[in-house]
Design an enzyme around this catalytic site. Structure first.
Site, short mmCIF file in Angstrom:
data_model
loop_
_atom_site.label_atom_id
_atom_site.label_comp_id
_atom_site.label_asym_id
_atom_site.label_seq_id
_atom_site.Cartn_x
_atom_site.Cartn_y
_atom_site.Cartn_z
N PHE A 133 -2.78 15.61 4.72
CA PHE A 133 -2.86 15.23 3.39
C PHE A 133 -1.74 15.28 2.39
O PHE A 133 -1.19 16.34 2.14
CB PHE A 133 -4.24 15.95 2.63
CG PHE A 133 -4.56 15.27 1.12
CD1 PHE A 133 -5.50 14.03 1.51
CD2 PHE A 133 -4.22 15.48 0.04
CE1 PHE A 133 -5.72 13.11 0.30
CE2 PHE A 133 -4.55 14.73 -1.18
CZ PHE A 133 -5.49 13.69 -0.90
N VAL A 134 -1.15 14.21 2.10
CA VAL A 134 0.03 14.21 1.20
C VAL A 134 -0.32 13.73 -0.17
O VAL A 134 -1.34 13.18 -0.62
CB VAL A 134 0.94 13.20 1.73
CG1 VAL A 134 1.49 13.86 3.21
CG2 VAL A 134 0.36 11.90 2.09
N ARG A 152 0.49 12.37 -9.06
CA ARG A 152 1.13 10.88 -8.53
C ARG A 152 2.45 10.68 -9.40
O ARG A 152 3.21 9.89 -8.69
CB ARG A 152 0.33 9.71 -9.51
CG ARG A 152 -1.25 9.62 -8.73
CD ARG A 152 -1.96 8.53 -9.37
NE ARG A 152 -3.34 8.70 -9.24
CZ ARG A 152 -4.03 8.16 -8.18
NH1 ARG A 152 -3.59 7.69 -7.39
NH2 ARG A 152 -5.16 8.04 -8.08
N ASP A 166 -4.23 5.26 6.53
CA ASP A 166 -4.93 6.28 7.12
C ASP A 166 -5.91 5.97 8.30
O ASP A 166 -5.32 5.92 9.45
CB ASP A 166 -5.64 7.38 6.25
CG ASP A 166 -6.25 8.72 6.70
OD1 ASP A 166 -5.87 8.86 7.92
OD2 ASP A 166 -6.62 9.45 5.85
N GLU A 195 1.03 -1.02 -0.01
CA GLU A 195 0.16 -0.03 0.01
C GLU A 195 0.75 1.14 -0.13
O GLU A 195 2.02 1.15 0.41
CB GLU A 195 -0.86 -0.14 1.21
CG GLU A 195 -2.34 -0.29 0.85
CD GLU A 195 -3.17 0.65 0.21
OE1 GLU A 195 -2.42 1.41 -0.77
OE2 GLU A 195 -4.22 0.74 0.32
N ASP A 196 0.25 2.43 -0.45
CA ASP A 196 0.96 3.67 -0.39
C ASP A 196 0.69 4.24 1.02
O ASP A 196 1.75 4.76 1.55
CB ASP A 196 0.25 4.59 -1.59
CG ASP A 196 -1.11 4.64 -1.60
OD1 ASP A 196 -1.85 3.72 -0.61
OD2 ASP A 196 -1.77 5.34 -2.12
P1 XMP Z 1 -8.00 4.16 5.00
O1 XMP Z 1 -9.06 3.20 5.00
O2 XMP Z 1 -6.63 3.66 5.68
O3 XMP Z 1 -7.67 4.69 3.57
O4 XMP Z 1 -8.43 5.52 5.78
C1 XMP Z 1 -6.59 4.70 3.11
C2 XMP Z 1 -6.87 5.19 1.67
O5 XMP Z 1 -7.14 6.68 1.79
C3 XMP Z 1 -6.49 7.52 0.80
N1 XMP Z 1 -5.76 8.33 1.39
C4 XMP Z 1 -4.84 9.36 1.03
N2 XMP Z 1 -4.65 9.64 -0.38
N3 XMP Z 1 -3.10 11.47 0.48
C5 XMP Z 1 -3.71 10.92 -0.74
O6 XMP Z 1 -3.58 11.00 -1.89
C6 XMP Z 1 -3.37 11.26 1.68
O7 XMP Z 1 -2.83 12.05 2.52
C7 XMP Z 1 -4.29 10.13 2.12
N4 XMP Z 1 -4.91 9.70 3.33
C8 XMP Z 1 -5.42 8.72 2.89
C9 XMP Z 1 -5.65 6.62 0.19
O8 XMP Z 1 -6.49 6.14 -1.09
C10 XMP Z 1 -5.66 5.44 0.50
O9 XMP Z 1 -5.37 4.13 0.05
MG MG Z 2 -4.51 3.74 -1.97
#
Ligand code: XMP
Ligand code: MG
Length: 187
Positions: free
Chosen positions: A156-157, A169, A107, A103-104
């Site tokens: 938010f990143v 991206r 959150d 995963e990237d």
């Molecule tokens: P959860 O379920 O862990 O979800 O809350 C994680 C997904 O939320 C998105 N996400 C972000 N995407 N910058 C982003 O571009 C952020 O700071 C960020 N925080 C959460 C992302 O799709 C991740 O898989």
């Molecule tokens: Mg994601």
């Protein structure tokens, strides 16, 4: 895309390209130790994990296969609800496999928690998670993440696979956006 291509849309660089590269190499070394003598099935979560998947996979020496999943969590814009829908499922059968979800960012942790349970029900030998980034909120959900690149503040990143409105991206680093970028969209 470089920082200089962003003009004043970039607020700050949080993690540099070099720091990402070094950390992924450390994570890969850990993974190689943990999976010695085994084979891994890397499961990348589209679309954010593409860069992590590409670079982490290339740093791992253990034999591996790569597969992809796309999920969407219902919820308002930037908050996930924990209700997950599969948009694209795996092509692989997980029976007898050592699955490592890539995963990237984690959150709330709700998406990963759901995904781990879902994949674990398909007969693999093991299911673990590797994420480049983790936000503090993730600690509230009981999801065991074996490999974490960086713990980051609750901001938010964007960059290195992570988008804002599908853009940025292709930045090689992780950073934050200047407030005016968000204001421009909500107007
Ligand atoms: P959860 O379920 O862990 O979800 O809350 C994680 C997904 O939320 C998105 N996400 C972000 N995407 N910058 C982003 O571009 C952020 O700071 C960020 N925080 C959460 C992302 O799709 C991740 O898989
Ligand atoms: Mg994601």
């Amino acid at each position: 895309m470089k920082a200089s291509d962003m003009g004043d849309d970039l607020e700050k660089i949080l993690i540099t390209e070099e720091e990402i590269k070094q950390r992924l190499a450390q994570m890969a070394a850990e993974i190689d130790r943990d999976y010695e003598g085994k084979e891994i099935l890397l499961v990348g979560v589209l679309r954010g994990a593409i860069m992590v998947m590409a670079d982490l996979a290339r740093a791992i020496s253990t034999p591996l296969e790569m597969d992809w999943m796309a999920v969407s969590s219902y919820g308002s814009g930037t908050k996930s609800s924990g209700v997950v829908r599969i948009l694209k499922d795996l092509d692989s059968d997980l029976t007898g496999k050592h699955v490592l979800i890539v995963e990237d960012i984690i959150d709330s942790g709700l998406t990963l928690s759901w995904l781990k349970t879902n994949l674990a029900s398909r007969g693999p030998v093991s299911v673990e998670i590797a994420t480049l980034l983790r936000k503090p909120e993730a600690a509230k959900v009981d999801v065991d993440v074996k490999y974490v690149g960086f713990d980051i503040p609750n901001e938010f990143v964007i960059g290195y696979g992570l988008d804002y409105a599908e853009k940025y991206r292709n930045l090689p680093f992780v950073g934050t956006l200047a407030p005016h970028v968000y204001e421009a969209v909500s107007e």
